[in-house]
Scaffold this motif. Structure first.
Motif, PDB file in Angstrom:
ATOM      1  N   ASP A  12       0.629  -1.473   0.115  1.00  0.00           N
ATOM      2  CA  ASP A  12       0.368   0.006   0.258  1.00  0.00           C
ATOM      3  C   ASP A  12       1.486   1.422   0.172  1.00  0.00           C
ATOM      4  O   ASP A  12       1.755   1.434   0.875  1.00  0.00           O
ATOM      5  N   VAL A  13       0.699   2.139  -1.845  1.00  0.00           N
ATOM      6  CA  VAL A  13       1.907   2.686  -1.563  1.00  0.00           C
ATOM      7  C   VAL A  13       1.803   3.878   0.156  1.00  0.00           C
ATOM      8  O   VAL A  13       3.003   5.013   0.311  1.00  0.00           O
ATOM      9  N   PRO A  14       0.634   4.872  -0.171  1.00  0.00           N
ATOM     10  CA  PRO A  14       0.280   5.560   1.508  1.00  0.00           C
ATOM     11  C   PRO A  14       1.130   5.292   2.798  1.00  0.00           C
ATOM     12  O   PRO A  14       1.662   5.736   3.247  1.00  0.00           O
ATOM     13  N   ARG A  26      -0.349  13.617  -2.511  1.00  0.00           N
ATOM     14  CA  ARG A  26      -1.547  12.491  -3.488  1.00  0.00           C
ATOM     15  C   ARG A  26      -2.486  13.252  -4.337  1.00  0.00           C
ATOM     16  O   ARG A  26      -2.926  14.149  -4.220  1.00  0.00           O
ATOM     17  N   THR A  29      -3.135   9.886  -8.968  1.00  0.00           N
ATOM     18  CA  THR A  29      -2.439   8.426  -9.860  1.00  0.00           C
ATOM     19  C   THR A  29      -1.184   7.618  -9.449  1.00  0.00           C
ATOM     20  O   THR A  29      -0.582   6.743  -9.765  1.00  0.00           O
ATOM     21  N   CYS A  30      -0.650   8.953  -8.289  1.00  0.00           N
ATOM     22  CA  CYS A  30       0.618   9.093  -7.919  1.00  0.00           C
ATOM     23  C   CYS A  30       1.217   9.397  -5.967  1.00  0.00           C
ATOM     24  O   CYS A  30      -0.102  10.720  -5.642  1.00  0.00           O
ATOM     25  N   PHE A  51       0.742   4.348  -7.922  1.00  0.00           N
ATOM     26  CA  PHE A  51      -0.237   3.973  -6.719  1.00  0.00           C
ATOM     27  C   PHE A  51      -1.084   1.904  -7.356  1.00  0.00           C
ATOM     28  O   PHE A  51      -0.207   1.178  -6.835  1.00  0.00           O
ATOM     29  N   ASP A  52      -0.321   2.269  -9.307  1.00  0.00           N
ATOM     30  CA  ASP A  52      -1.939   1.053  -9.441  1.00  0.00           C
ATOM     31  C   ASP A  52       0.080   0.018  -9.814  1.00  0.00           C
ATOM     32  O   ASP A  52      -0.142  -0.970  -9.579  1.00  0.00           O
ATOM     33  N   LYS A  54       3.380   0.454  -8.224  1.00  0.00           N
ATOM     34  CA  LYS A  54       3.877   0.207  -7.261  1.00  0.00           C
ATOM     35  C   LYS A  54       5.357   0.562  -7.755  1.00  0.00           C
ATOM     36  O   LYS A  54       6.540  -0.072  -7.395  1.00  0.00           O
TER      37      LYS A  54
END
Length: 82
Positions: A12-14, A26, A29-30, A51-52, A54
């Motif tokens: 999970d990026v965040p 944020r 998309t990124c 995000f999609d 990674k």
């Protein structure tokens, strides 16, 4: 052997950025971050973490990679230790 795709699917990026203590902006998309790699000074966020996929790319220094590579670089570890 390391199953990179399975590991990246769980990222999970965040949450990852928070655990690395990186402040981000944020977008849809990124996450935009000041470059954490220490290769150049950054006054505005030039480091994009998508995000999609990674994956990240820094528009300032040109570094690219995935979440595992980011953790390894920020923590000064080898990829398999990250």
């Amino acid at each position: 052997m390391l199953n990179t795709e399975a590991i990246l699917a769980e990222v999970d990026v965040p949450t990852l950025l928070n655990e690395l203590k990186l402040t981000y902006e944020r977008t849809a998309t990124c996450a935009r971050v000041n470059c954490p790699l220490g290769t150049h000074p950054d006054t505005t966020p030039s480091f994009l973490f998508f995000f999609d996929t990674k994956r990240f790319e820094c528009m300032g220094c040109g570094e690219k990679g995935d979440a595992i590579q980011l953790v390894a670089r920020v923590l000064n570890k080898e990829r398999h230790d990250a």
